[in-house]
Design a protein around this motif. Structure first.
Motif, PDB file in Angstrom:
ATOM      1  N   ILE A 111      19.064  37.405  18.874  1.00  0.00           N
ATOM      2  CA  ILE A 111      17.988  38.748  18.792  1.00  0.00           C
ATOM      3  C   ILE A 111      16.749  38.037  18.109  1.00  0.00           C
ATOM      4  O   ILE A 111      16.803  37.325  17.403  1.00  0.00           O
ATOM      5  N   GLY A 112      15.686  38.714  18.523  1.00  0.00           N
ATOM      6  CA  GLY A 112      14.366  38.459  17.932  1.00  0.00           C
ATOM      7  C   GLY A 112      13.301  39.110  18.915  1.00  0.00           C
ATOM      8  O   GLY A 112      13.693  39.620  19.967  1.00  0.00           O
ATOM      9  N   GLN A 113      12.002  38.684  18.370  1.00  0.00           N
ATOM     10  CA  GLN A 113      11.113  38.932  19.193  1.00  0.00           C
ATOM     11  C   GLN A 113      11.152  38.227  20.611  1.00  0.00           C
ATOM     12  O   GLN A 113      11.336  37.060  20.475  1.00  0.00           O
ATOM     13  N   PRO A 114      10.404  38.679  21.809  1.00  0.00           N
ATOM     14  CA  PRO A 114      10.550  37.980  22.886  1.00  0.00           C
ATOM     15  C   PRO A 114       9.322  36.622  22.711  1.00  0.00           C
ATOM     16  O   PRO A 114       8.273  36.848  21.980  1.00  0.00           O
ATOM     17  N   MET A 115       9.659  35.605  23.397  1.00  0.00           N
ATOM     18  CA  MET A 115       8.492  34.436  23.285  1.00  0.00           C
ATOM     19  C   MET A 115       7.452  34.615  23.961  1.00  0.00           C
ATOM     20  O   MET A 115       6.735  33.540  23.811  1.00  0.00           O
ATOM     21  N   ASP A 116       6.914  35.515  24.886  1.00  0.00           N
ATOM     22  CA  ASP A 116       6.169  35.590  25.619  1.00  0.00           C
ATOM     23  C   ASP A 116       4.936  36.265  24.893  1.00  0.00           C
ATOM     24  O   ASP A 116       3.929  36.579  25.501  1.00  0.00           O
TER      25      ASP A 116
ATOM     26  N   HIS B 139      14.340  35.705  14.102  1.00  0.00           N
ATOM     27  CA  HIS B 139      15.425  35.559  14.858  1.00  0.00           C
ATOM     28  C   HIS B 139      16.612  35.195  14.193  1.00  0.00           C
ATOM     29  O   HIS B 139      16.764  34.828  13.163  1.00  0.00           O
ATOM     30  N   TRP B 140      17.664  35.834  14.896  1.00  0.00           N
ATOM     31  CA  TRP B 140      19.015  35.587  14.447  1.00  0.00           C
ATOM     32  C   TRP B 140      20.110  35.990  15.478  1.00  0.00           C
ATOM     33  O   TRP B 140      19.695  35.852  16.685  1.00  0.00           O
ATOM     34  N   VAL B 141      21.242  35.280  15.101  1.00  0.00           N
ATOM     35  CA  VAL B 141      22.352  35.237  16.174  1.00  0.00           C
ATOM     36  C   VAL B 141      23.513  35.923  15.587  1.00  0.00           C
ATOM     37  O   VAL B 141      23.846  35.759  14.319  1.00  0.00           O
TER      38      VAL B 141
END
Lengths: 889, 153
Positions: B118-123, B56-58
């Protein structure tokens, strides 16, 4: 269990490397510390900071970091430990009401609890930490010895010493964006990790840390065992990369498969030292916070001009330092690359490495140069070239030296012989007897080449001995001191005495000239004849010391103190000379002699030698000392068998041949030594612990009138031992008073220098203050940024205070030393009203002057009246006190 | 796609934005933005890219949505934790994210008007197994309202 369970006390910046806006700011908060445990909290934080600072690469980056500690008080001590996690041990759950609600067995992802997961209210901790607006990292220290911690926006760790590693590891994640480098299990994530220290890429030309990979390192460097990862695509190298070598080692980012770390171990894997890749990332981040590195030479040349010739043919070795001021985070090494030429030495080796301290990036580097004096008039010159290994800077420093004769001092003793000097001093002897003993000891201990002069004063002043070399004039001086010229009589014109003493010193013109001129004024009374002291102060050029014999209420203490403070000297007050302090006056005279001749006092205990006992008096000598006088004051010095014991146990007695000479006078015996004392045993007879060994010798021949006394009986023979050193480790102290009234403040000031620089931090300076009521207070003198130790002491009761300022510790070479100086402070009721001159004398004063002049009654008449029980002199003193309220006791 | 030309300068530059994000199973919220007089820590030179990198990153974005700066954030806020042992071993555990706070430091650039997580969804369970091709912009924030005026908002 929240913010209601305590309060925030305040914030302290405990490491200050500059403005917060320019530095990386680490903030500590604490939880589970009650108000009574805050000192422990501070110690716990300091321990973590020290471990953090000692962990590379932070050790070389620390001056880019500020550290702040926020003191938070909790209602209860410790943390919740519910022991309800699946991995919790059996036990009794505990709870603690704490400010940040710290708890073990924290709930992790998926709602699962873990026993060592130590969590807090992170939002509250961040809110509290906002008192440091530009914070970069927050760590919460939880007051529990149980191992635990966690990461996130606020890292936590318990006080368990191993838990500190958790905080540092978590900073790797939060502050520097590092990934974990451990891995297990067969998972094989398909993407390239975002973090800079883990990768899927084993290609040496495209790998993230390719710049650190040697061409000889196999890529990949090692693969996980097949038992851990069946799906690995890692190609096993013929020989794995060595430990510590940067390559690609399979197993990182929580998987054993296809994700690689830079080295076999790292803080981000197993708390080993940070690997070169992680260290590089940390350096890159912190580099922008570092202050610019500077190295400046502050001693472009070194001069040993005017080093005195030694004693007994032994040269005086003096050190001077080449000094650089440095601002740097990393250790800097300064190494000699050429020289020194010209006969100069390198007493502490040819290189020095310095590291800034934990709170400031600024430090000084000192490389010591030595010179040993030869014969007066000799000169030497040379140079030395030094390089800073880290910066590449190079300096060639010129060296110069010259040897001169030992500085010579002329001293005039200005002695009170007014009628009151015939009074009892407090121990059964008259004051004038005390004066004769003290002045006699002073003359006995003077060095050949120094000058001695004598002046007496009563109604007026009279020169008794013009300044003469002590080598030839000591005998005459002793005869005068013992003779009728000092028999008591007349009034007290201190001002006349001071003027005459000063004029005598001005008239002394030996070749070569005296380097120091000093005057020692002894009096037991108030000045009662003009001129007053204030009016003559401006005409005096000599250093001026005064000794008040008796109580301050009877002496012109304020005027004398003011006079001495203005002329580089000081006033000493004996107070009442009781039997136990009977040699105090002599001791004060010797202390003044030490000050005049640049000697340092390293010890001055007193005691009694009795039959069958051996007194061993330890004192410490350093390699910075080049000479010493070891003095025993006693009414019967010839009855004391006085020996010395060197650091290696060798005994020195009066017959010993070496750099030592033994002398005995009427009230003094002393060894005068150059160091090392025994040339054949130089190492064993210089630095270290010495002992003065005193035993009783033959019976004394008692003076007539004292034949009935038995000093060898139960009483024994009293002594005062005084050790003076001639040294490059110098100690000076002063007591200053602006007021002499009750409640006045004495300002204590001391300076300790070794080769003209402070001797490190391994020593302390304090003062032992004996109050007029004989009670003793001890206070520390605090070191200021100007290198001076200072303290203030309020003088609560009237009278004379003996202020013994002492220093003890280790010098630059780690050798034990002691230094001390005794001074006085004085308070008198209404002391600030004491006239210091200029006032018109009252009619009563004038009448008393006439009576004291002998107009009403002469000395013989006064003595006869005293024998009949009527002390007219005391009566006159009482009348004068009544006239002057400031003199009331 | 994230613009790979986005630079993560390491210049000593004063002026930093601190974004406080709250991560919950429901998503990411921007809780606070502070403008601070401090040096912004540099970030690694190679910014991650959507579709290439995991984690994840911003990003700090300009008005056209182009990233000006990228800060990698600790993925453990998205559903994992480390469990330490006195013997030196560390265990990584994963699961459904609960609630976490993340602070992100970004340079206070005048043209930076937005931020994107930005990153992978958390579900998706099992973060370690996630496919980077699933990376996408999770949420964007307009910083203009926050950046007007004072030091913090």
């Amino acid at each position: 269990m929240s913010a209601s369970d305590g309060y925030v006390l305040g914030m302290s910046k405990i490491v200050d490397h500059g403005p917060n806006s320019s530095r990386w700011n680490l903030v500590f908060v604490g939880d589970g510390y009650r108000s009574t445990e805050l000192n422990q909290y501070r110690a716990d934080v300091n321990a973590i900071v020290q471990q953090f600072r000692a962990t590379p690469p932070f050790d070389n980056l620390f001056c880019g970091i500020n550290v702040h500690r926020i003191d938070v008080v909790s209602t209860q001590s410790g943390a919740d430990d519910p022991l309800d996690a699946p991995d919790s041990p059996a036990g009794t759950p505990t709870t603690a009401n704490t400010y940040f609600d710290a708890t073990f067995a924290g709930t992790g992802p998926g709602g699962v609890k873990y026993d060592r997961l130590l969590v807090i209210d992170a939002a509250l901790a961040l809110s509290v930490s906002n008192s440091v607006a530009n914070r970069n990292q927050v760590i919460c220290v939880v007051n529990s010895s149980k191992y635990g911690g966690s990461g996130g926006a606020v890292a936590t760790c318990s006080t368990n010493t191993q838990s500190r590693e958790i905080a540092i590891h978590e900073m790797g994640h939060t502050a520097f964006g590092l990934a974990d480098e451990y891995g297990y299990g067969a998972g094989s994530p398909p993407g390239e990790p975002t973090q800079p220290n883990v990768t899927r890429d084993t290609n040496r030309t495209t790998n993230k840390w390719r710049a650190l990979i040697l061409a000889t390192t196999p890529m990949p460097s090692s693969c996980s065992p097949a038992s851990e990862c069946m799906a690995s695509t890692c190609v096993v190298p013929s020989s794995p990369g060595a430990a510590g070598v940067v390559g690609t080692f399979e197993g990182a980012a929580y998987t054993a498969c296809n994700i690689y770390r830079p080295t076999t171990s790292c803080y981000m894997r197993d708390f080993s030292p940070f690997c070169p890749v992680c260290s590089g990332i940390i350096r890159t981040v912190l580099a922008v916070y570092l202050p610019p590195e500077t190295v400046s030479l502050t001693t472009p040349s070194i001069s040993f001009t005017g080093v005195p010739a030694g004693m007994g043919g032994v040269g005086v070795t003096t050190y001077r330092a080449i000094v650089w001021e440095t601002v740097s985070c990393r250790p800097l090494t300064f190494a000699v690359t050429a020289g020194p030429t010209g006969g100069f030495g390198l007493p502490s080796g040819s290189s020095v490495t310095v590291t800034s301290d934990s709170a400031l990036p600024i430090t000084s580097a000192r490389l010591w140069i030595s010179y040993t004096s030869t014969n007066p008039g000799d000169v030497a010159s040379g140079s030395v070239t030094v390089r800073c290994n880290e910066t590449g800077q190079r300096w060639t420093i010129p060296l110069m030296a010259s040897t001169i004769s030992r500085p010579k001092a002329a001293v005039t003793l200005v002695l009170d012989r007014s009628g009151s000097m015939g009074d009892d001093a407090g121990d059964g002897r008259t004051k004038v007897q005390k004066l004769r003993e003290a002045a006699g000891a002073f003359v006995d201990v003077m060095r050949a080449g120094d000058g001695i002069g004598l002046v007496r004063f009563d109604d007026t002043a009279k020169r008794l001995l013009e300044v003469e070399d002590a080598a030839t004039g000591a005998g005459t001086a002793q005869s005068i001191i013992a003779g009728a010229d000092l028999d008591p009589g007349g009034a007290t014109s201190i001002g006349d005495g001071v003027l005459e003493g000063s004029a005598m010193l001005a008239d002394a013109h030996p070749v070569p000239a005296y380097d120091v001129k000093a005057m020692v004024v002894l009096t037991d009374g108030q000045w009662n004849r003009p001129p007053d002291l204030a009016s003559i102060s401006g005409s005096i050029t000599a250093n001026t010391y005064a000794v008040g014999l008796g109580l301050p209420s009877n002496i012109s203490a304020a005027a004398l103190t003011t006079l001495c403070q203005g002329h580089n000297g000081y006033l000493l007050m004996t107070g009442e000379l009781t039997a136990s302090q009977s040699m105090r006056l002599s001791k004060y005279f010797l202390q003044i002699l030490a000050g005049v001749t640049n000697a340092n006092i390293i010890s001055d205990p007193r005691g009694t030698v009795t039959r069958g006992s051996e007194q061993r008096i330890p004192f410490w000598v350093t390699s910075a000392d080049y000479g010493m006088d070891l003095i025993v004051l006693s009414p019967y010095p010839r009855s004391i068998d006085f020996q010395l014991e060197t650091p290696d146990g060798t005994r020195i007695d009066p017959a010993t041949i070496g750099n030592v000479k033994y002398t005995v006078g009427n009230t003094v015996a002393y060894y005068r030594c150059a160091l090392p004392v025994l040339p054949a045993d130089a190492n064993g007879s210089h630095a270290g612990q010495w002992n003065a060994v005193l035993t009783l010798g033959r019976l004394p021949r008692l003076p007539s009138g004292e034949q009935g006394r038995d000093p060898f009986g139960k009483i024994g023979v009293p002594y005062e031992f005084v050790a003076h050193s001639y040294s490059a480790l110098t100690f000076d102290a002063h007591v200053m008073q602006q007021s002499f009234d009750l409640g006045a403040t004495a300002e204590l000031d001391a300076t300790l220098l070794e080769y003209e620089a402070p001797p490190g931090a391994g020593y302390r300076v304090w003062a032992e203050i004996e109050l007029p009521d004989q009670s003793i207070n001890s206070i520390a003198l605090k070191l200021g940024s100007d290198g001076r130790h200072q303290a203030k002491y309020k003088l609560p009761i009237p009278g004379a205070y003996s202020v013994r300022i002492r220093a003890r510790g280790e010098n630059l070479d780690g050798e034990a030393f002691e230094r001390e100086k005794t001074l006085s402070a004085v308070t008198i009721r209404g002391g600030d009203k004491e006239p210091t001159g200029g006032q018109e004398r009252s009619r009563v004063d004038r009448l008393l002057d006439h009576l004291a002049d002998g107009d009403g009654i002469d000395d013989k008449g006064a003595d006869r009246l005293k024998e009949l029980g009527f002390d007219v002199r005391r009566l006159l003193q009482s009348l004068r006190r009544a006239e002057h309220p400031w003199s009331e006791h | 796609m994230t613009d790979p030309r986005a630079t993560n300068t390491s210049a000593r530059r004063r002026g930093t934005l601190r974004l406080t994000l709250r991560i919950t199973p429901a998503g990411q919220q921007l809780v606070n933005v502070e403008r601070l007089d401090m040096i912004c820590p540099p970030a690694p030179p190679d910014p991650p890219e959507i579709g290439v990198n995991s984690g994840h990153w911003v990003t700090l974005d300009d008005a056209d949505g182009r990233p000006l700066f990228t800060r990698v954030i600790d993925s453990r806020a998205f559903g994992s934790a480390e469990i330490f042992s006195p013997d030196g071993t560390i265990r990584h555990v994963v699961g459904q994210v609960r609630a976490a706070i993340v602070e992100v430091l970004l340079p206070d650039l005048a043209e930076g008007v937005g931020a994107t997580v930005i990153g992978q969804p958390m579900d998706i369970e099992g973060r370690g197994e996630r496919d980077p091709r699933e990376s996408r912009r999770l949420v964007s924030f307009d910083l203009r309202a926050h950046r007007q005026g004072g030091e913090s908002s």
